[in-house]
Design a protein around this motif. Structure first.
Motif, PDB file in Angstrom:
ATOM      1  N   ILE A 183       0.852  -1.182   0.000  1.00 39.52           N
ATOM      2  CA  ILE A 183       0.000   0.000   0.000  1.00 39.52           C
ATOM      3  C   ILE A 183       0.893   1.239   0.000  1.00 39.52           C
ATOM      4  O   ILE A 183       1.760   1.393   0.857  1.00 39.52           O
ATOM      5  CB  ILE A 183      -0.935   0.023   1.224  1.00 39.52           C
ATOM      6  CG1 ILE A 183      -1.761  -1.276   1.296  1.00 39.52           C
ATOM      7  CG2 ILE A 183      -1.846   1.233   1.188  1.00 39.52           C
ATOM      8  CD1 ILE A 183      -2.546  -1.421   2.575  1.00 39.52           C
ATOM      9  N   TYR A 187      -5.593  -2.918   6.182  1.00 42.03           N
ATOM     10  CA  TYR A 187      -6.151  -2.130   5.082  1.00 42.03           C
ATOM     11  C   TYR A 187      -7.029  -0.992   5.605  1.00 42.03           C
ATOM     12  O   TYR A 187      -6.922   0.157   5.156  1.00 42.03           O
ATOM     13  CB  TYR A 187      -6.962  -3.045   4.158  1.00 42.03           C
ATOM     14  CG  TYR A 187      -7.775  -2.303   3.123  1.00 42.03           C
ATOM     15  CD1 TYR A 187      -7.166  -1.716   2.021  1.00 42.03           C
ATOM     16  CD2 TYR A 187      -9.160  -2.173   3.257  1.00 42.03           C
ATOM     17  CE1 TYR A 187      -7.907  -1.019   1.081  1.00 42.03           C
ATOM     18  CE2 TYR A 187      -9.908  -1.485   2.318  1.00 42.03           C
ATOM     19  CZ  TYR A 187      -9.273  -0.909   1.231  1.00 42.03           C
ATOM     20  OH  TYR A 187     -10.009  -0.226   0.309  1.00 42.03           O
ATOM     21  N   LEU A 188      -7.886  -1.310   6.576  1.00 37.36           N
ATOM     22  CA  LEU A 188      -8.759  -0.272   7.150  1.00 37.36           C
ATOM     23  C   LEU A 188      -7.933   0.795   7.859  1.00 37.36           C
ATOM     24  O   LEU A 188      -8.224   1.986   7.774  1.00 37.36           O
ATOM     25  CB  LEU A 188      -9.753  -0.912   8.124  1.00 37.36           C
ATOM     26  CG  LEU A 188     -10.810  -1.843   7.514  1.00 37.36           C
ATOM     27  CD1 LEU A 188     -11.698  -2.420   8.614  1.00 37.36           C
ATOM     28  CD2 LEU A 188     -11.656  -1.104   6.486  1.00 37.36           C
ATOM     29  N   LYS A 203      -6.219   2.987   5.358  1.00 30.82           N
ATOM     30  CA  LYS A 203      -7.207   3.864   4.735  1.00 30.82           C
ATOM     31  C   LYS A 203      -7.434   5.102   5.592  1.00 30.82           C
ATOM     32  O   LYS A 203      -7.537   6.225   5.082  1.00 30.82           O
ATOM     33  CB  LYS A 203      -8.508   3.096   4.514  1.00 30.82           C
ATOM     34  CG  LYS A 203      -9.472   3.764   3.561  1.00 30.82           C
ATOM     35  CD  LYS A 203     -10.656   2.858   3.252  1.00 30.82           C
ATOM     36  CE  LYS A 203     -11.608   3.539   2.273  1.00 30.82           C
ATOM     37  NZ  LYS A 203     -12.774   2.676   1.957  1.00 30.82           N
ATOM     38  N   ARG A 204      -7.493   4.914   6.915  1.00 30.88           N
ATOM     39  CA  ARG A 204      -7.650   6.059   7.822  1.00 30.88           C
ATOM     40  C   ARG A 204      -6.415   6.951   7.795  1.00 30.88           C
ATOM     41  O   ARG A 204      -6.509   8.175   7.800  1.00 30.88           O
ATOM     42  CB  ARG A 204      -7.932   5.547   9.240  1.00 30.88           C
ATOM     43  CG  ARG A 204      -9.316   4.943   9.435  1.00 30.88           C
ATOM     44  CD  ARG A 204      -9.631   4.743  10.904  1.00 30.88           C
ATOM     45  NE  ARG A 204      -8.795   3.689  11.483  1.00 30.88           N
ATOM     46  CZ  ARG A 204      -9.128   2.410  11.527  1.00 30.88           C
ATOM     47  NH1 ARG A 204     -10.296   2.004  11.024  1.00 30.88           N
ATOM     48  NH2 ARG A 204      -8.340   1.517  12.081  1.00 30.88           N
ATOM     49  N   LYS A 229      -4.294   7.259   5.318  1.00 28.67           N
ATOM     50  CA  LYS A 229      -4.291   7.933   4.015  1.00 28.67           C
ATOM     51  C   LYS A 229      -5.183   9.167   4.035  1.00 28.67           C
ATOM     52  O   LYS A 229      -4.825  10.232   3.529  1.00 28.67           O
ATOM     53  CB  LYS A 229      -4.749   6.963   2.930  1.00 28.67           C
ATOM     54  CG  LYS A 229      -4.783   7.551   1.521  1.00 28.67           C
ATOM     55  CD  LYS A 229      -5.251   6.506   0.518  1.00 28.67           C
ATOM     56  CE  LYS A 229      -5.358   7.094  -0.880  1.00 28.67           C
ATOM     57  NZ  LYS A 229      -4.045   7.394  -1.460  1.00 28.67           N
ATOM     58  N   LYS A 230      -6.363   9.017   4.643  1.00 30.34           N
ATOM     59  CA  LYS A 230      -7.292  10.142   4.736  1.00 30.34           C
ATOM     60  C   LYS A 230      -6.675  11.283   5.541  1.00 30.34           C
ATOM     61  O   LYS A 230      -6.764  12.465   5.157  1.00 30.34           O
ATOM     62  CB  LYS A 230      -8.601   9.678   5.378  1.00 30.34           C
ATOM     63  CG  LYS A 230      -9.654  10.763   5.481  1.00 30.34           C
ATOM     64  CD  LYS A 230     -10.934  10.221   6.121  1.00 30.34           C
ATOM     65  CE  LYS A 230     -11.975  11.327   6.258  1.00 30.34           C
ATOM     66  NZ  LYS A 230     -13.221  10.824   6.899  1.00 30.34           N
TER      67      LYS A 230
END
Length: 310
Positions: free
Chosen positions: A28, A129-130, A133-134, A136-137
């Protein structure tokens, strides 16, 4: 019937696991943004840890540790074109690199990247992954906040710089050369001489008195004082009429404070001029909005700084 249900559940589980493995990447990586600024400004606010507090959207634990939402961002290394940061919380430790590179004179590309290898365990893989994702945000939000900060001239130059137009092109001026920085009584003695000549020639003042102080050598200062007038007049021997281009461009800012404040404002406008590849056809000057001779408190002095450009 029961066998069909188990077979259906098994098939669903296989599909879920397949989705975890095939839809969630093994590695990622994260985020980039283009900022309308110079590489010098990007370097100023990213390569010096003491500058981070000025733009960071969260809280600062120290010069090297910054909090945003549930993650701690630790500066591990500062370089000429990138910053190495560790993003961490109790369940995460992620090494990242925030790099910045000029793409042209007024654009810088920021790339904040990391590579995290996902676990083969499907649950760990999905959890990571979750979490990424946080992260990345949050990283996107931080980059966007930096973009908004550094694209605002008030943050970069510590004042509001704007380009205006010359409205009063005719200026009656006079000057003296002295051996020290002028006192206000000397400046306003020149202002009074100009005012008398303006009245004598039945002209009108159109703006506040203007001042430029230039140090010619170690012990000499040239002091020029001018007043914009509404029409061309015939100057006496000790005065001149300077003409600016009506509608010409001019950098403008307003400051409040004493001589050191105005000196800093001139330095910042000079910096702005150079960084935006501007040329000055005439000397800069300060417009004395506050009568400095009558107001002794320098903290109350309001001054407009002008810098002709093209």
């Amino acid at each position: 019937m029961l066998k069909r249900i188990f077979a259906g559940l098994f098939l669903l589980l296989v599909l879920v696991l397949a989705g975890v493995y095939f839809l969630i990447p093994t590695e990622i990586s994260i985020n980039n943004i283009t900022v309308n600024t110079s590489d010098a400004h990007a370097f100023q606010f990213l390569a010096h840890q003491e500058e981070w507090k000025k733009w960071w959207p969260g809280t600062a634990a120290s010069d090297f540790e910054y909090q945003y939402h549930n993650h701690l961002y630790t500066i591990k290394q500062l370089n000429n074109d990138d910053v190495v940061l560790l993003i961490s919380n109790p369940g995460l430790s992620l090494n990242t690199q925030l790099s910045f590179m000029a793409t042209d004179a007024d654009k810088v590309k920021l790339n904040w990247s990391s590579v995290k290898t996902s676990s083969l365990n499907p649950i760990s893989r999905f959890t990571a992954y979750l979490q990424m994702k946080r992260v990345k945000k949050d990283m996107n939000a931080i980059l966007l906040h930096f973009k908004r900060f550094v694209e605002d001239d008030r943050n970069v130059y510590q004042m509001d710089v704007r380009i205006s137009k010359v409205k009063d092109p005719i200026i009656l001026a006079t000057n003296i050369i002295i051996q020290q920085y002028p006192e206000m009584k000397q400046v306003y003695a020149l202002v009074d001489q100009l005012k008398q000549e303006i009245r004598k020639q039945q002209a009108k003042e159109t703006d506040a008195p203007m001042l430029n102080v230039h140090q010619t050598d170690y012990k000499k200062y040239e002091v020029m004082v001018g007043i914009p007038v509404n029409k061309a007049i015939q100057p006496p021997k000790n005065m001149v009429v300077n003409k600016m281009v009506l509608g010409g461009n001019i950098l403008e800012t307003t400051v409040k404070g004493g001589i050191n404040t105005t000196r800093n404002a001139f330095k910042q406008l000079e910096k702005y001029k150079k960084e935006h590849n501007l040329v000055s056809p005439a000397m800069p000057f300060e417009s004395l909005i506050t009568n400095r001779f009558k107001e002794s408190d320098t903290a109350k002095w309001v001054t407009k700084i002008y810098y002709p450009i093209f």
